[in-house]
Structure formats: structure tokens, C-alpha cells
Design a protein around this motif. Sequence first.
Motif, short mmCIF file in Angstrom:
data_model
loop_
_atom_site.label_atom_id
_atom_site.label_comp_id
_atom_site.label_asym_id
_atom_site.label_seq_id
_atom_site.Cartn_x
_atom_site.Cartn_y
_atom_site.Cartn_z
N GLU A 1 26.00 52.41 -136.17
CA GLU A 1 25.38 52.39 -136.87
C GLU A 1 25.00 50.85 -136.63
OE1 GLU A 1 22.50 54.10 -138.00
OE2 GLU A 1 23.42 55.48 -136.77
N GLU A 2 25.90 49.88 -137.32
CA GLU A 2 25.68 48.26 -137.20
C GLU A 2 25.53 48.13 -135.92
OE1 GLU A 2 29.75 47.37 -138.71
OE2 GLU A 2 29.04 47.69 -140.62
N LYS A 3 26.09 48.63 -134.86
CA LYS A 3 25.69 47.75 -132.99
C LYS A 3 24.31 48.27 -133.86
CE LYS A 3 27.31 48.95 -129.17
NZ LYS A 3 27.96 49.25 -127.74
N ARG A 4 24.06 49.55 -133.43
CA ARG A 4 22.63 49.60 -133.34
C ARG A 4 21.51 48.35 -134.10
NH1 ARG A 4 22.62 56.71 -133.80
NH2 ARG A 4 24.29 56.66 -132.08
N ALA A 5 21.59 48.49 -135.21
CA ALA A 5 20.71 47.40 -135.94
C ALA A 5 21.19 46.07 -135.35
CB ALA A 5 21.53 47.33 -137.30
N GLU B 1 21.49 45.99 -132.41
CA GLU B 1 21.24 45.66 -131.37
C GLU B 1 19.20 45.77 -131.52
OE1 GLU B 1 22.28 48.66 -128.76
OE2 GLU B 1 23.76 48.23 -128.03
N ALA B 2 18.78 46.32 -132.42
CA ALA B 2 17.52 46.03 -132.54
C ALA B 2 16.99 45.36 -133.02
CB ALA B 2 17.66 47.09 -133.95
N ARG B 3 17.57 44.34 -133.97
CA ARG B 3 17.62 42.51 -134.83
C ARG B 3 17.19 41.60 -132.77
NH1 ARG B 3 20.98 42.87 -137.86
NH2 ARG B 3 23.16 41.23 -136.73
N HIS B 4 18.50 41.90 -132.33
CA HIS B 4 18.15 41.29 -131.14
C HIS B 4 17.19 41.94 -130.26
CE1 HIS B 4 22.74 40.56 -131.08
NE2 HIS B 4 22.01 39.81 -132.13
N GLN B 5 16.46 42.61 -130.14
CA GLN B 5 15.38 42.54 -129.37
C GLN B 5 14.51 42.23 -130.10
OE1 GLN B 5 15.01 46.71 -129.02
NE2 GLN B 5 16.90 47.65 -127.19
N ARG B 6 13.53 42.46 -131.63
CA ARG B 6 12.94 42.03 -132.33
C ARG B 6 12.70 39.83 -131.74
NH1 ARG B 6 14.67 45.58 -136.24
NH2 ARG B 6 15.69 43.72 -137.47
N GLU B 7 14.54 39.33 -132.11
CA GLU B 7 14.03 38.35 -132.18
C GLU B 7 13.67 38.09 -130.22
OE1 GLU B 7 18.50 36.84 -132.94
OE2 GLU B 7 17.92 37.41 -135.23
N HIS B 8 14.59 38.92 -129.17
CA HIS B 8 14.13 38.60 -127.99
C HIS B 8 12.52 38.39 -127.78
CE1 HIS B 8 14.28 37.88 -123.57
NE2 HIS B 8 13.28 39.46 -123.61
N ARG B 9 12.26 39.44 -128.42
CA ARG B 9 10.35 39.68 -128.18
C ARG B 9 9.34 38.49 -128.76
NH1 ARG B 9 11.75 45.27 -129.56
NH2 ARG B 9 11.00 45.00 -131.28
#
Length: 290
Positions: free
Chosen positions: A179-183, A185-193
Motif C-alpha cells: 500500500e505504501e508503494k502504491r501510494a 507511485e501515485a504521488r510520483h505520477q501526480r507530481e510528474h503530470r
Amino acid sequence: MGEPRYLQAECAFRPGAHTVRVSLTRSALRVEVEAHGTADLWRGEFDATFIEDLTRKTGNFKQFGIFCSMLESALTQSSESVSLELLTYSDLETLHSRKVGTSTRPAPSASSPLNTKRYLILVYSVEFDRIHYPLPLPYAGRPDLVALVRELQEQLAQLRAQHLEETQRLRDALWKALEEKRAAEARHQREHRQLAAQLAQAKASEQRLQLRVKNLTAELTSCRRGRQQSASPAPRPQERRSASLESQRSSRGRPSVRSVSPAGSRPPRFDPTAFVRARQRRQKEAELRK
């Protein structure tokens, strides 16, 4: 030591191979020794007070928890400082006599319960000395197979429960890590966008600025060309007077002929279009300088 702990080891004592089983709790110790050849059992249960009194009599006091840890190290052979021996009452008396330097006591009668006892000796080897902690184990006969199977089943059930609890704990830890890894990754994707959107905005702004600079440069060039074309040289007043005097001189020697004044001698006409263009050009130049 909240839950009971079970330890078992195969030991090669002097009478032959034996199995030593130990059950440890926070305040009690249970020891069982089984002879492989005869299936005879010796069993003893000891509380913390008994163990600490026993160690105090040897002159090397150990707390109950420390004693249990030493016994566990002897069973697992994880330390060279501790070891195990299995002695009869006669063997124990001989050992005691050698240590204190006295003669051996007479052996007990054949019917004495001392002959059937065994003593599990925890030997603690320190520099220049060896301390013996004897645990008396009364003879328990030969094992009842039904009771033995029941006891083994209980131990197996406890081990399974511990295994399931440990497995569940590991699963929970793994799920939490996922769960921490998924969170993350989602945070990194938002920052990338967000960074990609900011980069696109910066590129668009740069393109708009380049286009504006290009348009302003073209307008400046056009204004400079229009200024050069509209700026025609007009005759100066001094030149007009010189031309009039020259004309009068030449007319004195010639017949008086009425001549029409040339168009160039008249002042230039006011051009409103050129005036408006010149004003717009001055405004654009002022904007460019700003």
C-alpha cells in the motif's frame, strides 16, 4: 517468555543416547529426559524460586531467566561456556566428593528412590572453574503412548497457531508495504503530470513571446522603411532666395518675358496621411524602446 517455549535436543550422555525436552514459561521450567534404548523417562518441574535457590547454593547465583537462557544455549550448543551431563546419584556423590576433597559416601540401597533418579547437570565453564547446576529428575516410568500422542498433538497445535500468527503478521506487513508503494507511485505520477503541465505552459509562453518579438521586429523594420520613404528633401529658404536672385539677374539681360514660377518654388502641401503614419511610427518606436 509469555507463551510456553518448547525445546528438544538429542544428547549423547554416558549411558547412551537420550532425548532432552524442555518447556519454558515466565516462572516455571519443565525438563524431561528419555533414554533411547529403554524408553525410560525422567521428568522434573521447577519454579523460579527453586532454580534461584539452587544457583545460590553453588556460589554462582543466576536469575531464573538467565538460567533458562543458559540451558537453552546448552541444548542448542550455541555457546562453548555451557554444556549438559546426565548423572546418577552415585555419580553426583563422586563428583561432590572430588570437589570438596572428602571420601565418597556409601551407595544407597537398591530399593532407594535415589537409585532411580537422574540429575541433569548444567555445567557452566568459566576461567579456572566449572560450576555444576544439578536438576533432579525423578523416574517417571515408561511413556504412555496415548498420553504421549495427546501431548505431541497439543504441542503441534500450539506450533501451528504460532505459525499462523507469524504468517498473518508477515502478510499484514507485506500488504502495508504494498500500500505504501502504491501510494508513493501515485504521488510520483501526480507530481510528474504537474511538472509536465508546467513544462507545456512554459513552452507555450516561450512560443508566444518569440512570436511577439518577431511581430514587433517586423513592425519596427516596416516603420523604419516607411520613414525613409516619406522623408523627401524640401528646398531650404536660403536656397529658394538664391534661385530667385539668379533668375532676376538672368532676366535683366533678356527681353522681359513673364515666366511662370516653377512648382518647386512653392512650399510643399500638407499631407495628412504622412502625418498620421509618422505619429504611429513614433508611438511604435516609443513602445519598442520601453
